[in-house]
Design a protein around this motif. Structure first.
Motif, PDB file in Angstrom:
ATOM      1  N   ARG A 668      -8.166 -15.449   4.010  1.00  0.00           N
ATOM      2  CA  ARG A 668      -6.901 -15.744   4.677  1.00  0.00           C
ATOM      3  C   ARG A 668      -6.131 -14.448   4.880  1.00  0.00           C
ATOM      4  N   ASP A 669      -5.189 -14.489   5.800  1.00  0.00           N
ATOM      5  CA  ASP A 669      -4.370 -13.314   6.068  1.00  0.00           C
ATOM      6  C   ASP A 669      -3.383 -13.100   4.930  1.00  0.00           C
ATOM      7  N   LEU A 670      -3.152 -11.830   4.596  1.00  0.00           N
ATOM      8  CA  LEU A 670      -2.251 -11.480   3.507  1.00  0.00           C
ATOM      9  C   LEU A 670      -1.209 -10.493   4.003  1.00  0.00           C
ATOM     10  N   ALA A 671       0.025 -10.703   3.526  1.00  0.00           N
ATOM     11  CA  ALA A 671       1.095  -9.744   3.805  1.00  0.00           C
ATOM     12  C   ALA A 671       1.049  -8.662   2.736  1.00  0.00           C
ATOM     13  N   ILE A 672       0.911  -7.403   3.157  1.00  0.00           N
ATOM     14  CA  ILE A 672       0.745  -6.307   2.206  1.00  0.00           C
ATOM     15  C   ILE A 672       1.845  -5.276   2.405  1.00  0.00           C
ATOM     16  N   THR A 673       2.100  -4.555   1.324  1.00  0.00           N
ATOM     17  CA  THR A 673       3.026  -3.419   1.346  1.00  0.00           C
ATOM     18  C   THR A 673       2.378  -2.293   0.551  1.00  0.00           C
ATOM     19  N   VAL A 674       2.030  -1.214   1.216  1.00  0.00           N
ATOM     20  CA  VAL A 674       1.363  -0.089   0.566  1.00  0.00           C
ATOM     21  C   VAL A 674       2.431   0.813  -0.047  1.00  0.00           C
ATOM     22  N   ARG A 675       2.369   0.967  -1.362  1.00  0.00           N
ATOM     23  CA  ARG A 675       3.335   1.816  -2.056  1.00  0.00           C
ATOM     24  C   ARG A 675       2.896   3.288  -1.980  1.00  0.00           C
ATOM     25  N   PRO A 676       3.846   4.202  -2.121  1.00  0.00           N
ATOM     26  CA  PRO A 676       3.464   5.617  -2.242  1.00  0.00           C
ATOM     27  C   PRO A 676       2.696   5.837  -3.543  1.00  0.00           C
ATOM     28  N   PRO A 677       1.700   6.686  -3.556  1.00  0.00           N
ATOM     29  CA  PRO A 677       0.924   6.908  -4.784  1.00  0.00           C
ATOM     30  C   PRO A 677       1.762   7.608  -5.848  1.00  0.00           C
ATOM     31  N   LEU A 678       1.425   7.286  -7.110  1.00  0.00           N
ATOM     32  CA  LEU A 678       2.066   7.943  -8.247  1.00  0.00           C
ATOM     33  C   LEU A 678       1.284   9.204  -8.581  1.00  0.00           C
ATOM     34  N   LEU A 679       1.989  10.336  -8.651  1.00  0.00           N
ATOM     35  CA  LEU A 679       1.358  11.634  -8.883  1.00  0.00           C
ATOM     36  C   LEU A 679       2.062  12.355 -10.015  1.00  0.00           C
ATOM     37  N   PRO A 680       1.390  13.304 -10.664  1.00  0.00           N
ATOM     38  CA  PRO A 680       2.061  14.091 -11.707  1.00  0.00           C
ATOM     39  C   PRO A 680       3.172  14.954 -11.104  1.00  0.00           C
ATOM     40  N   ALA A 681       3.979  15.494 -11.964  1.00  0.00           N
ATOM     41  CA  ALA A 681       5.091  16.339 -11.520  1.00  0.00           C
ATOM     42  C   ALA A 681       4.550  17.552 -10.765  1.00  0.00           C
ATOM     43  N   GLY A 682       5.152  17.872  -9.635  1.00  0.00           N
ATOM     44  CA  GLY A 682       4.745  19.006  -8.813  1.00  0.00           C
ATOM     45  C   GLY A 682       3.834  18.625  -7.671  1.00  0.00           C
ATOM     46  N   TRP A 683       3.203  17.467  -7.716  1.00  0.00           N
ATOM     47  CA  TRP A 683       2.344  16.984  -6.635  1.00  0.00           C
ATOM     48  C   TRP A 683       3.203  16.172  -5.668  1.00  0.00           C
ATOM     49  N   HIS A 684       2.868  16.251  -4.372  1.00  0.00           N
ATOM     50  CA  HIS A 684       3.640  15.550  -3.344  1.00  0.00           C
ATOM     51  C   HIS A 684       2.677  14.853  -2.389  1.00  0.00           C
ATOM     52  N   ALA A 685       3.106  13.668  -1.896  1.00  0.00           N
ATOM     53  CA  ALA A 685       2.296  12.891  -0.951  1.00  0.00           C
ATOM     54  C   ALA A 685       3.159  12.520   0.239  1.00  0.00           C
ATOM     55  N   THR A 686       2.677  12.856   1.441  1.00  0.00           N
ATOM     56  CA  THR A 686       3.379  12.531   2.685  1.00  0.00           C
ATOM     57  C   THR A 686       2.531  11.537   3.458  1.00  0.00           C
ATOM     58  N   PRO A 687       3.071  10.333   3.798  1.00  0.00           N
ATOM     59  CA  PRO A 687       2.254   9.337   4.500  1.00  0.00           C
ATOM     60  C   PRO A 687       1.887   9.791   5.899  1.00  0.00           C
ATOM     61  N   VAL A 688       0.690   9.393   6.296  1.00  0.00           N
ATOM     62  CA  VAL A 688       0.187   9.670   7.637  1.00  0.00           C
ATOM     63  C   VAL A 688      -0.009   8.326   8.330  1.00  0.00           C
ATOM     64  N   GLY A 689       0.797   8.059   9.323  1.00  0.00           N
ATOM     65  CA  GLY A 689       0.715   6.774  10.010  1.00  0.00           C
ATOM     66  C   GLY A 689       1.519   5.704   9.295  1.00  0.00           C
ATOM     67  N   ARG A 690       1.578   4.541   9.936  1.00  0.00           N
ATOM     68  CA  ARG A 690       2.332   3.413   9.389  1.00  0.00           C
ATOM     69  C   ARG A 690       1.355   2.292   9.050  1.00  0.00           C
ATOM     70  N   PRO A 691       1.332   1.839   7.795  1.00  0.00           N
ATOM     71  CA  PRO A 691       0.386   0.776   7.428  1.00  0.00           C
ATOM     72  C   PRO A 691       0.798  -0.557   8.047  1.00  0.00           C
ATOM     73  N   PRO A 692      -0.157  -1.460   8.259  1.00  0.00           N
ATOM     74  CA  PRO A 692       0.176  -2.776   8.831  1.00  0.00           C
ATOM     75  C   PRO A 692       0.872  -3.663   7.796  1.00  0.00           C
ATOM     76  N   ARG A 693       1.615  -4.643   8.288  1.00  0.00           N
ATOM     77  CA  ARG A 693       2.258  -5.604   7.394  1.00  0.00           C
ATOM     78  C   ARG A 693       1.344  -6.779   7.055  1.00  0.00           C
ATOM     79  N   ILE A 694       0.444  -7.102   7.952  1.00  0.00           N
ATOM     80  CA  ILE A 694      -0.480  -8.221   7.741  1.00  0.00           C
ATOM     81  C   ILE A 694      -1.896  -7.677   7.795  1.00  0.00           C
TER      82      ILE A 694
END
Length: 750
Positions: A668-694
């Motif tokens: 079945r279809d699922l509504a999802i929300t992609v969270r930013p990843p958890l990283l140690p101090a000093g590491w950074h993550a910048t999203p590329v693109g927009r994830p789908p809602r469904i």
């Protein structure tokens, strides 16, 4: 109706009418009829008539009337169902007749064709309506039956207590006892008690179907069934004559002889010497406070062996006075004595008389030895030997001074004095003949409330289940099963052990001290070793698990070797978390116990929940009861587990270059929300693109981030991915761990 379109439209409208009438009219009428039946039976509290079996008492409601009311409620409801379904069928036939009535008088066309289509619809609707109404009626009935069964169980316990008290009281008062009247003499197991108001005769005034401690007479008078019943007037259940008070405690002395005339003379002489009027009925005399029944059977009671064996009074006699005028073996008196001795021989020892007295009418004033000698000289030696063979104390007495002999036979030899007759009290006329039948309001209203509770329990339970007010384990796990049925995502959440995926790089393990050959890593799952601080020079040792970043853990499990735990309480250890420099205390959770003997258990571990995200976990040893550090030195940490919760509705696959593949594992279809990843101090993550809602069923999506590491990073760092899944306003999370290098290479740990 020749147009097929109009005919089809009419059939459709009539089918809708039939179904709507069944759901909107017949079903409410069925439920209302059942409610009306319940109210008519239990709400109005009708009068309860006496028992039709003949006892003039009102049966106990729980024992007799309650089951009748419950059965009547059910069968009356079924009769109402049959009547209302007949009304629904007549409604369908009437609508068809009205719609297709011919213009000709008395003629109809097309009804048979229509009923071919309407009959199945009506039958299906009727079955659904009846089953629904029956289901709505069964649950209230089950609730009422449950309340009735519990009440009957308590009533039975109460009855057992009352019956034991009543039986003990009857035994102490002397029942069973013989009827004191000469023309009866039959054994009375339980006397008939008379109602003081209407003089009704109650034969079953004992704890039973009419009540435990009290019975309610048909006139409304409460009669004691256990304590106080002896204050009521009584009569014999066989002859119906009134019984004197205290007759059950009388010492019975039976007169045995040949002719009735001779026995009657001896009987009158004994009554006169006891101080009573000769010929009184019943022949009861109270001497010095002790009742004595001086009993002479009527007529030729000893004329045959059968008539002698039929005398119940012989089985309740305390003593027998044997009257003999001629000791010859062929005399009637000797035959009567021999027949009675045969009866006594057949009785068990506890029912035999305690004493025997042989009255020789030819001896006037001699003592017992002289009378015995006279009998022997007159040819009565055979009779004396027969009496001695019974092993019952025997005394030979002359015809004079009968009062002393009767007292000796009754066991009251030392209470000589004038006696008084015990006449029964006069039977008074009825004070009231108006019958007031009880209504049993409390019992009936209790069952009424049980029925009403059965009607509201389903909506109330649905409200509780919908709001989540019940714990998941209540009612055999019903809330948990309902939550899984309503929220399918709930069953997809599981506990994932992070320590099972531990590597040399993650997590970081440290300890205050480790015994040689037993490092902290030996206590990881699957390593088969243990961590020990044996030989440590300090107290309060610890083991720390550092994750490098805050993780949303669910619980921490710690298991020690049971043989190393010597404390009778829990092991001397505690678990706490840390976020930066702040310490997070974990609440106590579920203990791990091992059976020690039959009654004792030993606690060797525990599961502690984690209230918030922490970046490290500390397992500390030591106890306030361990003064000399001996228990801490013995402890061996066999295994520890650190878990978080994750849903398997989504499969997460970390990829190189900061990517995460999200796969929908459901249909079945699922509504999802992609969270930013958890990283140690000093590491950074910048999203590329927009994830789908469904995310569609079995679809795959790859989320990407541009991850940058601090300058000079050469090792690998942990990264935690999380994707929220929402369905029916219920949200769960799928999680995954990986180790990243500065160049973007990923090693999945999930």
């Amino acid at each position: 109706m020749a147009n097929p379109v109009i005919l089809l439209l009419a059939i459709t409208l009539l089918v809708v009418l039939v179904v709507g009438h069944g759901v909107l009219v017949t079903l409410p009428r069925l439920v209302w009829a059942q409610l009306h039946t319940v109210w008519r039976t239990f709400g109005r509290a009708a009068q309860t008539p006496p028992d039709p079996q003949g006892e003039p008492a009102i049966p106990a409601y729980l024992r007799v009337t309650g089951p009748r009311d419950l059965r009547a409620t059910w069968w009356d409801g079924l009769e109402q169902h049959e009547r209302l379904m007949g009304d629904a069928e007549r409604f369908v036939v009437g609508r068809v007749s009205d719609a297709f009535r011919s213009s000709q008088r008395g003629g109809t066309r097309g009804q048979g064709c229509l009923m071919v289509f309407l009959r199945p619809a009506f039958l299906l609707t009727a079955v659904a309506v009846v089953l629904t109404a029956t289901a709505l009626s069964i649950l209230p009935l089950l609730f009422a039956l449950l309340v009735w069964a519990l009440s009957c169980a308590l009533w039975s316990l109460w009855w057992a207590v009352g019956a034991a008290v009543a039986r003990t009281g009857r035994a102490l008062r002397g029942w069973p006892a013989p009827c004191p009247y000469t023309d009866c003499g039959r054994t009375i197991d339980r006397p008939v008690r008379l109602c003081p108001t209407c003089r009704a005769r109650h034969r079953q005034l004992v704890p039973g179907r009419y009540g435990v401690f009290h019975h309610r007479c048909r006139c409304g008078t409460r009669l004691p069934a256990v304590l106080g019943g002896r204050r009521l007037d009584a009569c014999c259940p066989h002859c119906g004559k009134a019984l004197p008070a205290g007759c059950e405690q009388a010492r019975v002395v039976v007169l045995v002889g040949g002719s009735a005339t001779q026995r009657a003379g001896v009987h009158r002489q004994g009554l006169a010497e006891l101080g009573a009027t000769p010929g009184i009925e019943p022949p009861l005399v109270r001497t010095a406070g002790t009742p004595v029944l001086w009993y002479d059977p009527p007529g030729d009671a000893y004329g045959s062996q059968e008539s002698a064996a039929a005398l119940d009074v012989l089985r309740r006699a305390h003593g027998l006075l044997l009257v003999v005028d001629d000791p010859a073996a062929h005399s009637d008196a000797v035959h009567a004595v021999i027949r009675v001795l045969h009866v006594l021989t057949a009785l068990p020892p506890r029912l035999r008389p305690h004493r025997l007295a042989l009255l020789y009418t030819q001896a006037v004033r001699d003592d017992a030895t002289a009378v015995r000698a006279q009998l022997d000289e007159a040819g009565g030696g055979h009779l004396l030997r027969a009496l001695d063979a019974t092993r019952i104390p025997v005394r030979c007495v002359p015809a004079a001074a009968l009062a002393g002999t009767v007292r000796w036979l009754a066991g009251t030899a030392g209470t000589a004095g004038s006696g008084e007759s015990m006449a029964p009290p006069p039977v008074g006329p009825p004070e009231n003949t108006t019958f007031r039948f009880p209504r049993h309001r409390i019992a009936r209203h209790t069952l009424l409330l049980a029925h009403l509770a059965g009607y509201v329990v389903i909506p109330f339970a649905l409200v509780l289940l919908q709001t989540g007010a019940l714990p998941p384990s209540a009612f055999f796990g019903l809330p948990a099963a309902y939550d899984k049925w309503q929220h399918p995502l709930t069953s997809s959440v599981h506990q994932v052990d992070l320590t099972a995926a531990a590597t040399r790089d993650w997590p970081q393990l440290s300890a205050s001290y480790s015994a040689p050959g037993h490092p902290p890593s030996a206590a990881l799952p699957g390593h088969g070793g243990y961590w020990s601080v044996k030989g440590s020079p300090r107290k309060d040792n610890w083991l720390r698990v550092d994750f490098g970043m805050p993780l949303p853990l669910s619980e921490v499990s710690v298991d020690f070797d049971p043989d190393s735990v010597t404390s009778i309480f829990s092991p001397g250890a505690d678990v706490e978390g840390q976020v930066g420099t702040r310490t997070v205390t974990f609440p106590s959770g579920h203990p791990h116990e091992k059976q020690q003997g039959t009654y004792l258990t030993k606690e060797y571990g525990f599961d502690d929940p984690v209230p918030e995200a922490v970046d490290s976990v500390r397992i500390g040893l030591g106890s306030v009861f361990d003064k000399d550090n001996r228990e801490e030195q013995r402890l061996r940490l066999r295994e520890f587990n650190i878990r978080w919760s994750s849903s398997d509705a989504l499969r997460l696959h970390p990829t190189g270059g900061g990517g995460l593949t999200v796969e929908n594992a459901t249909a079945r279809d699922l509504a999802i929300t992609v969270r930013p990843p958890l990283l140690p101090a000093g590491w950074h993550a910048t999203p590329v693109g927009r994830p789908p809602r469904i995310l569609g069923a079995h679809d795959t999506y790859e989320a990407r981030w541009r991850i940058t590491a601090p300058k000079g990073t050469t090792g690998r760092a942990p990264v935690a991915y999380a994707v929220d899944i929402t369905e029916d306003d219920h949200t769960v999370t799928a999680r995954c761990l990986a180790l990243l290098t500065a160049s973007g290479a990923a090693e999945p740990l999930c």
